[in-house]
Design a protein around this motif. Structure first.
Motif, PDB file in Angstrom:
ATOM      1  N   ALA A  27       0.812  -1.216   0.000  1.00  0.00           N
ATOM      2  CA  ALA A  27       0.000   0.000   0.000  1.00  0.00           C
ATOM      3  C   ALA A  27       0.849   1.271   0.000  1.00  0.00           C
ATOM      4  O   ALA A  27       0.622   2.175  -0.817  1.00  0.00           O
ATOM      5  CB  ALA A  27      -0.950  -0.003   1.189  1.00  0.00           C
ATOM      6  N   ALA A  28       1.808   1.361   0.887  1.00  0.00           N
ATOM      7  CA  ALA A  28       2.606   2.588   0.997  1.00  0.00           C
ATOM      8  C   ALA A  28       3.442   2.865  -0.251  1.00  0.00           C
ATOM      9  O   ALA A  28       3.414   3.994  -0.767  1.00  0.00           O
ATOM     10  CB  ALA A  28       3.482   2.533   2.241  1.00  0.00           C
ATOM     11  N   PRO A  29       4.183   1.881  -0.793  1.00  0.00           N
ATOM     12  CA  PRO A  29       4.949   2.191  -1.998  1.00  0.00           C
ATOM     13  C   PRO A  29       4.063   2.573  -3.185  1.00  0.00           C
ATOM     14  O   PRO A  29       4.400   3.494  -3.938  1.00  0.00           O
ATOM     15  CB  PRO A  29       5.724   0.915  -2.312  1.00  0.00           C
TER      16      PRO A  29
ATOM     17  N   ARG B 175      11.000  -6.298  -1.336  1.00  0.00           N
ATOM     18  CA  ARG B 175      12.153  -6.745  -2.127  1.00  0.00           C
ATOM     19  C   ARG B 175      11.719  -7.602  -3.300  1.00  0.00           C
ATOM     20  O   ARG B 175      12.280  -7.516  -4.382  1.00  0.00           O
ATOM     21  CB  ARG B 175      13.124  -7.528  -1.254  1.00  0.00           C
ATOM     22  N   GLY B 176      10.745  -8.439  -3.098  1.00  0.00           N
ATOM     23  CA  GLY B 176      10.271  -9.311  -4.159  1.00  0.00           C
ATOM     24  C   GLY B 176       9.522  -8.582  -5.263  1.00  0.00           C
ATOM     25  O   GLY B 176       9.442  -9.060  -6.386  1.00  0.00           O
ATOM     26  N   HIS B 177       8.966  -7.426  -4.945  1.00  0.00           N
ATOM     27  CA  HIS B 177       8.172  -6.672  -5.920  1.00  0.00           C
ATOM     28  C   HIS B 177       8.797  -5.340  -6.321  1.00  0.00           C
ATOM     29  O   HIS B 177       8.147  -4.543  -6.992  1.00  0.00           O
ATOM     30  CB  HIS B 177       6.778  -6.414  -5.341  1.00  0.00           C
ATOM     31  N   ARG B 178      10.031  -5.091  -5.951  1.00  0.00           N
ATOM     32  CA  ARG B 178      10.609  -3.769  -6.217  1.00  0.00           C
ATOM     33  C   ARG B 178      10.686  -3.442  -7.698  1.00  0.00           C
ATOM     34  O   ARG B 178      10.444  -2.302  -8.082  1.00  0.00           O
ATOM     35  CB  ARG B 178      11.967  -3.629  -5.551  1.00  0.00           C
ATOM     36  N   TRP B 179      10.994  -4.425  -8.537  1.00  0.00           N
ATOM     37  CA  TRP B 179      11.092  -4.133  -9.975  1.00  0.00           C
ATOM     38  C   TRP B 179       9.720  -3.878 -10.569  1.00  0.00           C
ATOM     39  O   TRP B 179       9.569  -3.051 -11.474  1.00  0.00           O
ATOM     40  CB  TRP B 179      11.818  -5.268 -10.708  1.00  0.00           C
ATOM     41  N   TRP B 180       8.704  -4.580 -10.072  1.00  0.00           N
ATOM     42  CA  TRP B 180       7.346  -4.323 -10.553  1.00  0.00           C
ATOM     43  C   TRP B 180       6.885  -2.940 -10.125  1.00  0.00           C
ATOM     44  O   TRP B 180       6.202  -2.237 -10.895  1.00  0.00           O
ATOM     45  CB  TRP B 180       6.379  -5.385 -10.034  1.00  0.00           C
TER      46      TRP B 180
END
Length: 184
Positions: free
Chosen positions: A9-11, A86-91
């Motif tokens: 939510a925050a990112p 970390r797992g979704h940073r590129w998305w």
């Protein structure tokens, strides 16, 4: 379970607000007024859809929750949030870039879409928190069932939930950080 929902939510909100703010500076093909109005509509629709989607699955999993056993591994809130991000940073970065790129056509709309997704996740976590308070139990997803990249808390790999008391762990109902009140 609400911690995993709330982790994105925050990112999404912050990337969305930044993309919308930067996108509003560009006049775009449709103009700022149309872009902002379209973005507001996208924000509301996206927030509603994200908050309401898969509620049946969450309810079914919560209804079948069993008490956490001695050998169940329950992660701390901070570890879960860090693993998801970390797992979704590129998305997340790709979504931010797409929102910025869409500002050339429709200013601020892509950023408001991202912010709507983040708001919808926050609303879903709040709904889960109300369910946890009503059931007087925090709901946990077993670490083994979550994907190594921080998968969905209601995905196919999740067979059921574990429940603990409200005071267990470092997360409050709804996935927020537990606040400790110190006596003065």
């Amino acid at each position: 379970m609400a911690v995993v929902v709330r982790a994105g939510a925050a990112p999404l909100c912050w990337f969305g607000v930044c993309a919308a703010g930067i996108g509003a500076l560009v006049p775009g093909w449709t103009g700022r007024r149309i872009g902002v109005l379209a973005g507001a509509a996208l924000f509301l629709v996206t927030a509603a859809v994200v908050a309401l989607v898969r509620r049946g699955r969450y309810t079914a999993l919560a209804r079948g929750a069993v008490r956490a056993g001695r050998y169940d591994v329950l992660q701390d809130r901070a570890v879960t949030v860090r693993a998801w991000r970390r797992g979704h940073r590129w998305w997340l970065l790709l979504a931010f870039a797409a929102a910025l790129g869409s500002s050339l056509a429709v200013p601020a709309a892509g950023g408001m879409l991202l912010a709507g997704a983040g708001t919808g996740l926050r609303l879903k976590a709040a709904w889960l928190g109300r369910r946890e308070r009503a059931g007087d139990a925090l709901l946990w997803v077993c670490v083994d069932w979550l994907d190594t990249r921080g998968g969905s808390p209601a995905g196919k790999a999740v067979k059921g939930l574990r429940g603990t008391g409200i005071a267990a762990g470092d997360a409050a109902p709804g996935g927020a950080r537990r606040r400790t009140a110190e006596l003065v």
